[in-house]
Design an enzyme around this catalytic site. Structure first.
Site, PDB file in Angstrom:
ATOM      1  N   HIS A 202      30.975  34.378  18.982  1.00 16.14           N
ATOM      2  CA  HIS A 202      30.322  35.584  19.503  1.00 16.14           C
ATOM      3  C   HIS A 202      30.866  36.760  18.702  1.00 16.14           C
ATOM      4  O   HIS A 202      32.011  36.738  18.231  1.00 16.14           O
ATOM      5  CB  HIS A 202      30.714  35.716  20.982  1.00 16.14           C
ATOM      6  CG  HIS A 202      30.001  36.781  21.743  1.00 16.14           C
ATOM      7  ND1 HIS A 202      30.369  38.095  21.688  1.00 16.14           N
ATOM      8  CD2 HIS A 202      28.946  36.723  22.606  1.00 16.14           C
ATOM      9  CE1 HIS A 202      29.582  38.800  22.481  1.00 16.14           C
ATOM     10  NE2 HIS A 202      28.709  37.988  23.044  1.00 16.14           N
ATOM     11  N   ASP A 279      38.448  31.783  22.578  1.00 19.72           N
ATOM     12  CA  ASP A 279      37.501  32.536  23.402  1.00 19.72           C
ATOM     13  C   ASP A 279      36.914  31.572  24.427  1.00 19.72           C
ATOM     14  O   ASP A 279      36.083  30.721  24.098  1.00 19.72           O
ATOM     15  CB  ASP A 279      36.417  33.113  22.475  1.00 19.72           C
ATOM     16  CG  ASP A 279      35.247  33.713  23.250  1.00 19.72           C
ATOM     17  OD1 ASP A 279      35.231  33.613  24.494  1.00 19.72           O
ATOM     18  OD2 ASP A 279      34.347  34.262  22.600  1.00 19.72           O
ATOM     19  N   GLN A 282      32.645  31.153  27.610  1.00 22.08           N
ATOM     20  CA  GLN A 282      31.608  30.220  28.059  1.00 22.08           C
ATOM     21  C   GLN A 282      32.199  28.914  28.576  1.00 22.08           C
ATOM     22  O   GLN A 282      31.464  28.073  29.067  1.00 22.08           O
ATOM     23  CB  GLN A 282      30.649  29.908  26.902  1.00 22.08           C
ATOM     24  CG  GLN A 282      29.840  31.090  26.434  1.00 22.08           C
ATOM     25  CD  GLN A 282      28.814  31.557  27.470  1.00 22.08           C
ATOM     26  OE1 GLN A 282      28.436  30.816  28.374  1.00 22.08           O
ATOM     27  NE2 GLN A 282      28.387  32.796  27.347  1.00 22.08           N
ATOM     28  N   LYS A 305      31.431  35.832  33.937  1.00 21.35           N
ATOM     29  CA  LYS A 305      30.832  34.560  33.521  1.00 21.35           C
ATOM     30  C   LYS A 305      31.394  33.397  34.329  1.00 21.35           C
ATOM     31  O   LYS A 305      31.118  32.231  34.045  1.00 21.35           O
ATOM     32  CB  LYS A 305      31.061  34.343  32.022  1.00 21.35           C
ATOM     33  CG  LYS A 305      30.247  35.334  31.172  1.00 21.35           C
ATOM     34  CD  LYS A 305      30.422  35.085  29.717  1.00 21.35           C
ATOM     35  CE  LYS A 305      30.028  36.276  28.866  1.00 21.35           C
ATOM     36  NZ  LYS A 305      28.593  36.402  28.693  1.00 21.35           N
ATOM     37  N   CYS A 443      24.234  37.895  20.330  1.00 21.41           N
ATOM     38  CA  CYS A 443      25.527  38.409  19.835  1.00 21.41           C
ATOM     39  C   CYS A 443      26.265  37.354  19.024  1.00 21.41           C
ATOM     40  O   CYS A 443      27.505  37.258  19.088  1.00 21.41           O
ATOM     41  CB  CYS A 443      26.414  38.905  20.976  1.00 21.41           C
ATOM     42  SG  CYS A 443      25.693  40.257  21.880  1.00 21.41           S
TER      43      CYS A 443
HETATM   44  N1  PMP Z   1      32.458  35.273  23.890  1.00 21.53           N
HETATM   45  C1  PMP Z   1      31.422  34.532  24.278  1.00 21.53           C
HETATM   46  C2  PMP Z   1      31.361  33.094  23.846  1.00 21.53           C
HETATM   47  C3  PMP Z   1      30.432  35.077  25.082  1.00 21.53           C
HETATM   48  O1  PMP Z   1      29.401  34.331  25.466  1.00 21.53           O
HETATM   49  C4  PMP Z   1      30.533  36.432  25.482  1.00 21.53           C
HETATM   50  C5  PMP Z   1      29.473  37.091  26.340  1.00 21.53           C
HETATM   51  N2  PMP Z   1      28.179  36.712  26.028  1.00 21.53           N
HETATM   52  C6  PMP Z   1      31.637  37.166  25.056  1.00 21.53           C
HETATM   53  C7  PMP Z   1      32.579  36.548  24.268  1.00 21.53           C
HETATM   54  C8  PMP Z   1      31.811  38.594  25.430  1.00 21.53           C
HETATM   55  O2  PMP Z   1      32.051  38.703  26.790  1.00 21.53           O
HETATM   56  P1  PMP Z   1      32.139  40.141  27.479  1.00 21.53           P
HETATM   57  O3  PMP Z   1      30.902  40.889  27.054  1.00 21.53           O
HETATM   58  O4  PMP Z   1      32.167  39.829  28.932  1.00 21.53           O
HETATM   59  O5  PMP Z   1      33.379  40.796  26.990  1.00 21.53           O
END
Ligand code: PMP
Length: 492
Positions: A202, A279, A282, A305, A443
């Site tokens: 991401h 990270d 997910q 999430k 993203c």
């Molecule tokens: N990493 C991953 C794999 C994500 O899916 C997301 C959110 N789509 C993020 C990071 C960012 O999360 P946040 O916007 O809650 O900081």
């Protein structure tokens, strides 16, 4: 008939909301396709949509007392199983309508819905328990502090560390990665150092590294993808070297669903003295995580999430790393003593938590993690795995549909293209039928670019989704075949 209120909720009696006609995939599998997995069969029977049980009025109005015992397990799972319908009753939003149709929520990758236990915990904080934490000797400050620190302990339990001092509260995954990049990165990276970032990341696990790499004149090197969405392990081994200082890895890709072999990759990185940031945005809601077994140096996730509120998240860091990290933001809560001559800092984790935190968010996170802990998690994970396999099989029956990413063991992130349709127009057409999916670059532009794409549709599953949700999506996609007014996908 249902009478939606202003928020699209059904206001009729239980069971009044009729599901749209099924695809038939469930009951009469398409030749060559797998039948409904046995563990999902209970979800296929019975009424598809009904009103959630009304919570006990007394429980709703009685001041539960912030120091009351933790909520009991909300789900009575059948022995050795996972009771998806019982879980669904805890999520009010699953029982509303959108555009006149029962909501089918397949946008869990963007955010998960909240069980009433979380909504009530947040409401309880604001209605009865409002106070700042860590300051003041009064009763409500102590209660708020206790809830806050219990939230930290729940996060430590979720991640498998015995030390709650290794849990730093942040706004979310994005802030967690920025914290590590700005604090650890600025202190530890120098000219020519290398940061390996997987091509599945991401943007929030790439851009913070680009920012600090530019400042420190370090270098980002991508770990490439294989055609099925796995990380190329041969390339990874070749990229690792004495210049590698950090490896940034997703625990589950938000666009491909890939779950890389994080423990093995971390062990390899450690051979070169590199640190590993994982990270988990997910991952955490889909399968149990153990940072100790992974030997991850840093691990990040977002509350929203994992059924908790937005604006609260967690950074895990090994204690010795956190203790050596300089503060990244200054202000209240993070100091020991302050004078114009010299300021000293509080111990971790508070040193990395400047200012007033998201106290109601932590109350919601604590409730969400207790809710999850009350479920049979291995059974929930097995259920999601079976639902994912079912969904992949069902989507494969849609003519012209191309799934992106089919790495073994992937989570229920189903990214696809439908020949001749623009992903954003397709998502809008599905929304007209009450089906919430996401379209765009998710993203993760480098991940899509690896497949020659700029945009795709993504349906993402959570533990409360059912075969009926999948069937509704598949039926809608079949109905949208060749529909006029869905523009073709742009080339490239
Ligand atoms: N990493 C991953 C794999 C994500 O899916 C997301 C959110 N789509 C993020 C990071 C960012 O999360 P946040 O916007 O809650 O900081």
């Amino acid at each position: 008939m249902t009478t939606p209120d202003g928020f699209g909720r059904s206001t009729g009696v239980a069971g009044v909301s009729q599901p749209p006609a099924g695809t038939g995939y469930l009951t009469s599998p398409v030749p060559g396709q797998a039948p409904v997995p046995a563990a999902l069969a209970h979800a296929a029977g019975g009424p598809r949509y009904w009103m959630p049980a009304q919570p006990d009025q007394a429980a709703r109005t009685a001041p539960a007392g912030p120091l009351a015992a933790p909520p009991t397990a909300p789900v009575s799972a059948p022995p050795g199983g996972f009771d998806v319908e019982a879980v669904r009753r805890d999520f009010p939003q699953l029982h509303r309508e959108v555009n006149g149709r029962p909501l089918v929520w397949l946008d869990n990758g963007a955010t998960t819905l909240k069980p009433r236990q979380v909504v009530e915990a947040v409401a309880e904080h604001y209605s009865m328990g409002t106070s700042n934490v860590h300051r003041g000797a009064h009763t409500l400050a102590k209660q708020a502090t206790q809830i806050y620190e219990e939230g930290r302990e729940e996060a430590a339990r979720l991640l498998g560390t015995p030390d709650a001092g290794e849990i730093v509260f942040v706004r979310g995954t994005t802030e967690a990665v920025n914290l590590v990049a700005q604090s650890w990165g600025r202190a530890n990276l120098s000219v020519g150092d290398e940061i390996l970032v997987s091509a599945a990341e991401h943007h929030s696990n790439l851009v913070p590294w680009q920012l600090i790499a530019k400042e420190r004149r370090a270098r980002i090197r991508p770990i490439p993808l294989l055609p099925d969405g796995q990380l190329d392990q041969d390339a990874y081994r070749d990229l690792l070297g004495s210049r590698t200082k950090l490896v940034a890895l997703t625990h589950a890709s938000n666009v491909l669903g890939t779950v890389p072999p994080v423990a093995e990759m971390t062990a390899l990185a450690h051979r070169y003295g590199a640190k590993v940031l994982v990270d988990g945005a997910q991952a955490v809601s889909h399968f149990p995580v153990d940072v100790t077994a992974l030997d991850a140096d840093f691990y990040a996730f977002s509350g929203h999430k994992i059924f908790a509120p937005t604006g609260i998240g967690v950074l895990f860091g090994k204690r010795e790393l956190l203790e050596a990290m300089p503060p990244w933001q200054g202000g209240g809560n993070m100091i020991d003593s302050v004078s114009f001559e010299e300021t000293s800092y509080a111990p971790v984790p508070h040193r990395l938590e400047a200012g007033t935190g998201h106290i109601a968010g932590v109350a919601g996170l604590r409730a969400a993690l207790r809710y999850l802990a009350g479920l049979d998690r291995p059974a929930a994970t097995a259920y999601e795995e079976q639902l994912t396999a079912y969904a992949m099989g069902a989507l494969a029956t849609v003519p012209g549909l191309q799934l992106i990413g089919d790495a073994p063991g992937k989570i229920g992130v189903l990214t696809f293209l439908l020949a001749g349709t623009d992903p954003i127009a397709l998502a809008a057409a599905l929304d007209q039928q009450g089906i919430a999916v996401r379209a765009g670059h998710h993203c993760a532009q480098p991940a899509l670019a690896a497949f020659g794409l700029q945009s795709a549709v993504r349906a993402s599953l959570a533990l409360y989704n059912t075969v009926q949700d999948v069937d509704a999506l598949v039926a809608a996609l079949q109905g949208l075949q060749g529909v006029q007014g869905l523009p073709a996908a742009p080339a490239g």
